[in-house]
Write a protein that holds these residues in place. Structure first.
Motif, mmCIF file in Angstrom:
data_model
loop_
_atom_site.group_PDB
_atom_site.id
_atom_site.type_symbol
_atom_site.label_atom_id
_atom_site.label_comp_id
_atom_site.label_asym_id
_atom_site.label_seq_id
_atom_site.Cartn_x
_atom_site.Cartn_y
_atom_site.Cartn_z
ATOM 1 N N LEU A 268 0.830 -1.207 0.000
ATOM 2 C CA LEU A 268 0.000 0.000 0.000
ATOM 3 C C LEU A 268 0.866 1.259 0.000
ATOM 4 C CD1 LEU A 268 -2.759 -1.052 2.584
ATOM 5 C CD2 LEU A 268 -2.879 -1.159 0.082
ATOM 6 N N ASN A 269 1.916 1.278 0.823
ATOM 7 C CA ASN A 269 2.783 2.458 0.899
ATOM 8 C C ASN A 269 3.546 2.688 -0.397
ATOM 9 O OD1 ASN A 269 1.888 2.627 3.518
ATOM 10 N ND2 ASN A 269 3.830 2.103 4.472
ATOM 11 N N HIS A 270 3.934 1.606 -1.054
ATOM 12 C CA HIS A 270 4.656 1.711 -2.328
ATOM 13 C C HIS A 270 3.821 2.447 -3.365
ATOM 14 C CE1 HIS A 270 7.039 0.532 -5.852
ATOM 15 N NE2 HIS A 270 5.901 0.157 -6.416
ATOM 16 N N TYR A 271 2.552 2.083 -3.468
ATOM 17 C CA TYR A 271 1.718 2.693 -4.506
ATOM 18 C C TYR A 271 1.239 4.093 -4.125
ATOM 19 C CZ TYR A 271 2.076 -1.494 -7.215
ATOM 20 O OH TYR A 271 2.604 -2.526 -7.963
ATOM 21 N N VAL A 272 0.940 4.306 -2.851
ATOM 22 C CA VAL A 272 0.484 5.648 -2.470
ATOM 23 C C VAL A 272 1.631 6.647 -2.525
ATOM 24 C CG1 VAL A 272 0.826 5.668 0.044
ATOM 25 C CG2 VAL A 272 -1.198 6.753 -0.936
ATOM 26 N N SER A 273 2.878 6.157 -2.447
ATOM 27 C CA SER A 273 4.030 7.058 -2.576
ATOM 28 C C SER A 273 4.083 7.693 -3.961
ATOM 29 C CB SER A 273 5.338 6.309 -2.296
ATOM 30 O OG SER A 273 5.646 5.412 -3.358
ATOM 31 N N PHE B 4 2.413 10.619 -1.087
ATOM 32 C CA PHE B 4 2.032 10.402 0.309
ATOM 33 C C PHE B 4 2.880 9.261 0.867
ATOM 34 C CE2 PHE B 4 -1.950 12.061 -1.574
ATOM 35 C CZ PHE B 4 -2.172 13.137 -0.723
ATOM 36 N N GLU B 5 3.182 9.329 2.178
ATOM 37 C CA GLU B 5 3.937 8.238 2.800
ATOM 38 C C GLU B 5 3.032 7.050 3.068
ATOM 39 O OE1 GLU B 5 6.453 9.016 6.066
ATOM 40 O OE2 GLU B 5 7.509 10.667 5.107
ATOM 41 N N TYR B 6 1.761 7.313 3.357
ATOM 42 C CA TYR B 6 0.806 6.237 3.599
ATOM 43 C C TYR B 6 -0.595 6.767 3.308
ATOM 44 C CZ TYR B 6 0.182 8.670 8.061
ATOM 45 O OH TYR B 6 -0.062 9.625 9.015
ATOM 46 N N ASP B 7 -1.538 5.852 3.187
ATOM 47 C CA ASP B 7 -2.928 6.214 2.901
ATOM 48 C C ASP B 7 -3.652 6.397 4.231
ATOM 49 O OD1 ASP B 7 -5.442 6.581 1.892
ATOM 50 O OD2 ASP B 7 -5.673 4.539 1.106
ATOM 51 N N ASN B 8 -3.773 7.641 4.680
ATOM 52 C CA ASN B 8 -4.322 7.931 5.997
ATOM 53 C C ASN B 8 -5.745 7.387 6.150
ATOM 54 O OD1 ASN B 8 -4.405 9.085 8.596
ATOM 55 N ND2 ASN B 8 -5.336 10.953 7.812
ATOM 56 N N GLU B 9 -5.908 6.448 7.090
ATOM 57 C CA GLU B 9 -7.183 5.791 7.396
ATOM 58 C C GLU B 9 -7.786 5.063 6.182
ATOM 59 O OE1 GLU B 9 -9.831 8.568 9.269
ATOM 60 O OE2 GLU B 9 -8.607 8.683 11.087
ATOM 61 N N GLY B 10 -6.969 4.857 5.134
ATOM 62 C CA GLY B 10 -7.482 4.181 3.935
ATOM 63 C C GLY B 10 -8.381 5.061 3.090
ATOM 64 N N ALA B 11 -8.261 6.383 3.256
ATOM 65 C CA ALA B 11 -9.170 7.310 2.580
ATOM 66 C C ALA B 11 -9.068 7.222 1.063
ATOM 67 C CB ALA B 11 -8.890 8.741 3.040
ATOM 68 N N ASN C 96 -2.052 -1.809 -15.161
ATOM 69 C CA ASN C 96 -2.067 -0.376 -15.471
ATOM 70 C C ASN C 96 -3.292 0.344 -14.877
ATOM 71 O OD1 ASN C 96 0.352 -0.261 -17.053
ATOM 72 N ND2 ASN C 96 -0.772 -1.315 -18.687
ATOM 73 N N LEU C 97 -3.533 0.129 -13.599
ATOM 74 C CA LEU C 97 -4.698 0.715 -12.936
ATOM 75 C C LEU C 97 -4.366 2.075 -12.325
ATOM 76 C CD1 LEU C 97 -5.945 -2.442 -10.982
ATOM 77 C CD2 LEU C 97 -6.755 -1.620 -13.205
ATOM 78 N N GLU C 98 -5.408 2.860 -12.076
ATOM 79 C CA GLU C 98 -5.252 4.062 -11.275
ATOM 80 C C GLU C 98 -4.854 3.665 -9.856
ATOM 81 O OE1 GLU C 98 -5.512 7.216 -12.316
ATOM 82 O OE2 GLU C 98 -5.935 6.532 -14.369
ATOM 83 N N ILE C 99 -4.098 4.526 -9.190
ATOM 84 C CA ILE C 99 -3.573 4.190 -7.861
ATOM 85 C C ILE C 99 -4.698 3.872 -6.878
ATOM 86 C CG2 ILE C 99 -2.258 5.008 -5.876
ATOM 87 C CD1 ILE C 99 -0.555 4.338 -8.343
ATOM 88 N N ASN C 100 -5.783 4.641 -6.894
ATOM 89 C CA ASN C 100 -6.853 4.365 -5.920
ATOM 90 C C ASN C 100 -7.508 3.012 -6.176
ATOM 91 O OD1 ASN C 100 -8.081 5.304 -8.265
ATOM 92 N ND2 ASN C 100 -9.717 6.392 -7.177
#
Length: 354
Positions: A189-194, A198-205, A251-255
């Motif tokens: 999760l951190n790899h893709y949200v970076s 962002f360092e991490y996805d806060n609360e999975g938002a 090849n998806l969007e990050i979210n």
């Protein structure tokens, strides 16, 4: 074991590179084990250390040997600053996990860097480290090691779940502690949200805004690792060689990546528990703050997810490595063959005196 009390600093660095967790802990034995976390802090990694530790997987032998020594110096100085700042005088030893670079027990090797002699020399305090290598020498996975703490410190819960770089779980089955890695979580999760800075996805938002890609979800869930019933553990190799290439080809969007992977994690966790009974599961690790992930897990099971106080969420692993050191110092077994698959229960860790 005779009644005893020890004051220990437990040190943990996880694969998700959140930072160095340091906890000053009182551990006692008196017809049972008891603990009190007296002080704690997390020292975030600088950009240099975060990048270097991530790239260490690809270093040459000489460069990695130097990194091992340099990181040991960094740990030693960080721990010494913690001791000085908090005016800690009563201290029996330091128990340090180190930072995992390689973990491939099927090929008989693992490497946690953070040179133990450097820590002992800099702090002037006895240091116990390298808790995994003996288990692998005895035919085990060298992981997970936290279940001995789950068994002896958190036995009131039916399951103990850790949502760190990887998901791991432990529970008692037929009188034996069983534990294993389930799947990656924060490290992916951190790899893709970076990629969104962002360092991490806060609360999975961010994950909560995405859509599940059924094709990717099926490929992830069909990975052979998840059907392997023998004692098993995961390393960064599995992420690099299997997970990232599988995700990237879609090849998806990050979210959408985050949303799909959260669902994958929730489904894999629930497959490993008795989800139709109203049991309790203690949840620790950084993923306990991912509200969206917690809700997705809870949606699949009647087992009640228990989110403890912040100190336990953030420092449970540092606590347990202090506890592993406590048992090592008392020459009591701290690795369970029922968990790791080793040929016998044993007392693991290497002691370095200043």
């Amino acid at each position: 074991m005779k009644n005893t009390t020890k004051y220990i600093i437990g040190v943990m660095s996880g694969t998700s590179l959140d930072g160095i967790d340091i906890a000053y802990i009182k551990i006692s034995y008196n017809n049972g084990y008891f603990f009190e976390i007296l002080n704690h802090t997390t020292i975030s990694y600088s950009t240099y250390w975060k990048t270097t530790l991530k790239e260490g997987f690809h270093f040459s032998g000489e460069k990695l040997t130097k990194l091992n020594a340099d990181y040991g110096v960094h740990l030693g100085n960080t721990i010494l600053n913690f001791i000085t700042k908090n005016k800690i005088e009563n201290l029996d030893f330091i128990a340090s996990h180190g930072h995992t670079i390689y973990h491939n027990p099927n090929k008989n090797y693992t490497l946690q860097i953070g040179n133990g002699p450097q820590i002992a020399a800099i702090t002037g305090v006895k240091t116990i480290c390298d808790f995994r290598i003996q288990d692998i020498a005895l035919g085990g996975q060298g992981a997970p090691l936290v279940p001995i703490g789950d068994e002896l410190l958190f036995s009131e819960y039916d399951y103990c779940l850790n949502l760190g770089g990887f998901v791991n779980i432990s529970f008692n089955k037929n009188g034996q502690r069983i534990a294993f890695d389930i799947c990656p979580v924060n490290i992916v999760l951190n790899h893709y949200v970076s990629q969104l800075n962002f360092e991490y996805d806060n609360e999975g938002a961010i994950a909560s805004t995405g859509n599940i890609d059924k094709g990717l979800l099926k490929e992830l869930n069909d990975l052979p690792f998840y059907n392997d019933t023998k004692p098993k553990s995961l390393g960064y190799e599995f992420i690099v060689e299997t997970i990232f290439p599988m995700i990237d080809k879609f090849n998806l969007e990050i979210n959408d990546v985050l949303r799909t992977f959260v669902e994958h994690v929730a489904m894999q966790i629930v497959k490993k528990i008795d989800s139709n009974s109203e049991k309790t599961m203690l949840v620790a690790g950084g993923g306990a703050y991912n509200t969206f992930l917690i809700n997705r897990i809870q949606s699949y099971t009647k087992t009640q997810l228990i989110i403890p106080e912040d100190t336990i969420i953030n420092y449970k692993e540092a606590l347990v490595f202090a506890f592993l050191g406590f048992l090592k110092d008392e020459n009591v077994n701290n690795c369970l063959k029922s968990v790791t698959g080793a040929s016998k229960n044993h007392c693991s860790g290497i002691v370095f005196n200043p």
